[in-house]
Design an enzyme around this catalytic site. Structure first.
Site, mmCIF file in Angstrom:
data_model
loop_
_atom_site.group_PDB
_atom_site.id
_atom_site.type_symbol
_atom_site.label_atom_id
_atom_site.label_comp_id
_atom_site.label_asym_id
_atom_site.label_seq_id
_atom_site.Cartn_x
_atom_site.Cartn_y
_atom_site.Cartn_z
ATOM 1 N N HIS A 1 1.691 4.401 -2.886
ATOM 2 C CA HIS A 1 1.795 5.858 -2.727
ATOM 3 C C HIS A 1 3.157 6.349 -3.226
ATOM 4 O O HIS A 1 3.258 7.357 -3.917
ATOM 5 C CB HIS A 1 1.654 6.246 -1.248
ATOM 6 C CG HIS A 1 0.242 6.221 -0.722
ATOM 7 N ND1 HIS A 1 -0.756 6.985 -1.277
ATOM 8 C CD2 HIS A 1 -0.320 5.555 0.325
ATOM 9 C CE1 HIS A 1 -1.889 6.789 -0.592
ATOM 10 N NE2 HIS A 1 -1.656 5.924 0.382
ATOM 11 N N GLU B 1 -4.779 7.674 -3.318
ATOM 12 C CA GLU B 1 -5.303 6.427 -2.768
ATOM 13 C C GLU B 1 -5.564 5.418 -3.893
ATOM 14 O O GLU B 1 -5.487 4.209 -3.687
ATOM 15 C CB GLU B 1 -6.569 6.736 -1.963
ATOM 16 C CG GLU B 1 -6.857 5.771 -0.836
ATOM 17 C CD GLU B 1 -5.855 5.811 0.316
ATOM 18 O OE1 GLU B 1 -5.901 4.885 1.139
ATOM 19 O OE2 GLU B 1 -5.039 6.739 0.404
ATOM 20 N N HIS C 1 0.831 -1.206 0.000
ATOM 21 C CA HIS C 1 0.000 0.000 0.000
ATOM 22 C C HIS C 1 0.872 1.265 0.000
ATOM 23 O O HIS C 1 0.711 2.150 -0.848
ATOM 24 C CB HIS C 1 -0.917 -0.001 1.232
ATOM 25 C CG HIS C 1 -1.803 1.198 1.351
ATOM 26 N ND1 HIS C 1 -3.091 1.224 0.881
ATOM 27 C CD2 HIS C 1 -1.577 2.440 1.868
ATOM 28 C CE1 HIS C 1 -3.629 2.414 1.109
ATOM 29 N NE2 HIS C 1 -2.724 3.173 1.706
ATOM 30 N N GLU C 2 1.813 1.323 0.917
ATOM 31 C CA GLU C 2 2.659 2.517 1.015
ATOM 32 C C GLU C 2 3.556 2.641 -0.220
ATOM 33 O O GLU C 2 3.812 3.744 -0.706
ATOM 34 C CB GLU C 2 3.498 2.493 2.300
ATOM 35 C CG GLU C 2 2.681 2.444 3.606
ATOM 36 C CD GLU C 2 1.680 3.588 3.761
ATOM 37 O OE1 GLU C 2 1.910 4.671 3.187
ATOM 38 O OE2 GLU C 2 0.646 3.392 4.437
#
Lengths: 504, 504
Positions: free
Chosen positions: A271, A297, A267-268
């Site tokens: 980003h 997101e 997830h990070e």
């Protein structure tokens, strides 16, 4: 405005970006490596720097430059790049100028105090303790909306801070339809005879080996470790960027649960891939800035969920993970593993939610926020309203407010208008991904072979490199040929989970 | 000046300290954790911040405040604390004001280019390549001395930047006497029949175990890990402080050599104990700043050498080290170990020198610098002069300039006047330690029991807490009852090494 003035504006902007970049380094260090007693003075250093940046931004000198540039923009005298720069700086500048200094200061102090009270109230499961603070925050945010101004709905003025140009009227419709699909679909899943054994994910995973595996996954999907780091964090994981060549991600580890750190890292990294893909050439301008929280997101959630929880992704990584942690996974098939990481179970807590129920958590917060701001509900009634929605959407009872209305930090920090960006991210991500599948030959096959560069390059070219050149709305249309739609996400959920849960 | 103006001056100072503290965090991160590609923009961020600090410091507003405060100081209107603050800020301010902006910029650019050329010249052992740069640097530093002004010797104007108020005439005398002792004493050691086996220090020391041991040593001597960190560095180890509650040290590891990391850690911890011991109350003023590089070095070298290479220190730590690294040290007695870490061997390189020869390296640089600045020698003759001194003091031949005049970075960075502070540090440390032994009951016994707090508290009370209240000269007299003397160091060396080398 002559060219010299525009150059001067860009110079001043670059200075501001450097100072903000320094503040970000201070924040990163504070969270990741600062020794315990360093906190008090660090807070003052950050406050000092932030004050400096603010004063520079609202100084008469800067004001003169941006106003003159805005005039040129309105008269159509600027090229596309300069027009983007001036438009976006003006957006921020005029918002900042509309808020009186005393108002900003009062709100900042209120938020800071409220966050502490909220933490205490959550610990004690005591909504009443938090109530007067949240009432003040809602009142001030309503005042902020009036000061900033809006066309139809005061909520839009708050939303604009996180998702520029988004309109709650449109979002309401899109979210409503989504909810209309999700609530009955969740019922179907609950009635399914498929039983998923999530215990196959639990085991003993030494932290050092987890760190190595997480780094390997991040690297493989394209995170550039020469332009970034992966560090361990105790609290909430985050991504922070100083510029496209220095983007840092964090994750947290649980000895019993490898997949939680891996999902967070993906997830990070999602980003971070966005931030690393922004224009280096245009650093120091909005042309090298992400568009909105929703688009951000969309990147993190595409990598975490659409890619990172797909069968194809694990076709590639599962054998490698098995090799690193043989005693844990040797008896579990890829199919059982894939089902386990995608198990759907309605729960009370947003951050623990699966892909199907997650958006219901967001939608109920959006509904509540909108009505708080337009005045149709009152803060004191929140627990009742909250618990009613949980019952209606999930069929669950909320045993106490810590597991209910007090669970998220956002409102205590004045972040009203933030929640919808999570679901917008999911919708964007499905719509972008559907287009990527059309345009990239055998995308899913490539993923199963560990060839992530095709998708990454597509995202780089179509999304990352543009910075703030387009609004989220326009970008979606430019990339996918149509406006934001909930249909891609609904299709995605329907297909994936009908198969997993063997629905008709 | 009314009290309000003085308060305003202090506020401005505090802001400047916060900004400097932020720059230090940027530097620390750059050296310790920044990813490779982050360097280019980091340099710009640091330059931006430094420019901001400089502009604030020399702004008309700040100038008015400090000039008015200086008037009050001269008229005797300030209390001791305020007098110290104004005196020290004025020292820095007036120096900065005496140097034209163009001169400062030109010198900074020259230094930056020269450092790169020096690194290349050292690699190629090509002094001629470096010569024109060093000539320009020396010329500019001579000009700087003229701009800053001095009483007797232009070198004093440069020295003042590193060791405020020090006078080269006095230092020359003290260093000359020291050399007169050291050169023949070294000859005696060389003729000694004692043979020291340094190989007992070599072995296989896993880095992770070294890190743990280094942390344990730093903690035991008093380094507060809640107010600091110990990190690994690839290049030159250093200590950096953001404020007394956040002081960070670095060390480097060699798999074959545990003692090198331990000695470095103790040295850097010595610096850090000083910084952690500065006044928290007065942070943001010279009352919470170290006095001079010489006094700083007295702390690091006292812990590294006088304490950290003493028999008593290792009476405590050797059994613990043996336990951690049994296969390395089990057959080596404390006596043999103590001799090994104190072996004297004249060498060409300053940073590898032992306690006896180290100061000869420094003294020869001091002699050269002084004559370069007063014009009695020329830059082009440096290799010949250098090699002559090495022959005279150490009896060694210099095979090439990389092992000779090109070995140290300082001159390429314009740091002329820095070297003598190393030896001043050794002299201060011996003089302070002699006093500490008088005033602390059974100091060496306590050290052998691992009770380091007696010495640390003594240093805290007598040195650290005063910040810049006293000059180095006055502090030495205040603490030891007499002026700086070389006799304590000479006695210390004579006693310690006569015993080790069994001299008459």
């Amino acid at each position: 405005m002559n060219q010299n003035n525009l150059e001067k504006l860009k110079e001043e902007l670059l200075e501001l970006y450097h100072l903000s970049s320094a503040v970000s380094v201070l924040h990163w260090d504070e969270t990741v490596y600062m020794p315990k007693k360093g906190g008090e003075l660090r807070a003052k250093t950050i406050a000092e720097m932030s004050g400096l940046i603010h004063n520079k931004f609202v100084s008469p000198g800067f004001g003169k430059l941006i106003k003159s540039a805005k005039k040129d923009l309105d008269e159509g005298k600027l090229n596309d790049n300069d027009a983007c720069i001036v438009r976006e700086v003006w957006r921020e500048y005029s918002r900042e100028k509309k808020l009186p200094v005393e108002f900003v200061k009062e709100l900042a102090e209120l938020e800071s105090r409220s966050e502490a009270v909220w933490a205490e109230a959550r610990k004690k499961t005591d909504f009443k303790m938090f109530l007067p603070y949240l009432e003040k925050i809602v009142a001030m945010k309503r005042r902020e909306a009036e000061l900033v101004g809006y066309e139809k709905n005061p909520y839009d003025a708050l939303l604009d801070l996180f998702e520029p140009n988004a309109k709650s009227e449109e979002i309401s419709l899109i979210f409503f339809e989504l909810k209309e699909f999700l609530v009955p679909f969740l019922q179907k899943i609950k009635k399914s005879k498929v039983r998923i054994n999530e215990k196959v994910l639990r085991g003993d995973f030494p932290i050092e080996k987890q760190v190595e595996f997480n780094k390997a996954v991040a690297k493989k999907i394209g995170f550039d470790f020469e332009s970034g780091r992966l560090d361990t964090v105790i609290g909430h994981p985050f991504t922070i960027h100083f510029h496209p060549n220095d983007v840092r991600i964090t994750t947290r580890y649980n000895k019993k649960d490898l997949l939680s750190s891996v999902a967070t890292t993906i997830h990070e990294a999602g980003h971070a891939l966005y931030e690393q893909g922004l224009s280096k050439e245009h650093f120091g301008t909005p042309l090298s800035e992400s568009i909105s929280l929703g688009i951000h997101e969309s990147q993190s959630r595409m990598w975490e969920n659409v890619v990172g929880k797909s069968r194809e992704f694990w076709k590639y990584f599962y054998p490698r993970m098995k090799k690193e942690f043989p005693s844990q996974f040797s008896k579990t098939s890829l199919e059982d593993f894939h089902r386990a990481i995608n198990a759907v179970k309605p729960s009370l807590i947003r951050v623990e939610a699966d892909e199907v129920t997650y958006n219901l958590h967001v939608i109920m917060r959006f509904e509540i926020e909108k009505e708080l701001i337009d005045g149709s509900i009152e803060v004191k009634d929140l627990p009742k309203i909250w618990n009613g929605k949980i019952k209606e959407y999930f069929g669950l009872d909320v045993p106490n407010d810590a597991l209910g209305v007090l669970q998220d930090l956002h409102w205590s920090g004045g972040m009203i208008g933030y929640f919808p960006t999570y679901t917008l991210g999911n919708l964007y991500s499905a719509q972008f991904y559907a287009k990527a599948k059309e345009e990239i030959l055998n995308l899913e096959k490539e993923i199963s072979l560990g060839h992530f560069e095709h998708l990454l390059n597509w995202l780089r070219k179509n999304i990352h490199i543009h910075g703030k050149m387009f609004s989220a709305e326009d970008l979606v249309e430019k990339v996918t040929g149509e406006k934001l739609s909930n249909q891609y996400f609904i299709e995605y959920i329907k297909n994936k989970y009908s198969e997993i849960y063997n629905l008709d």
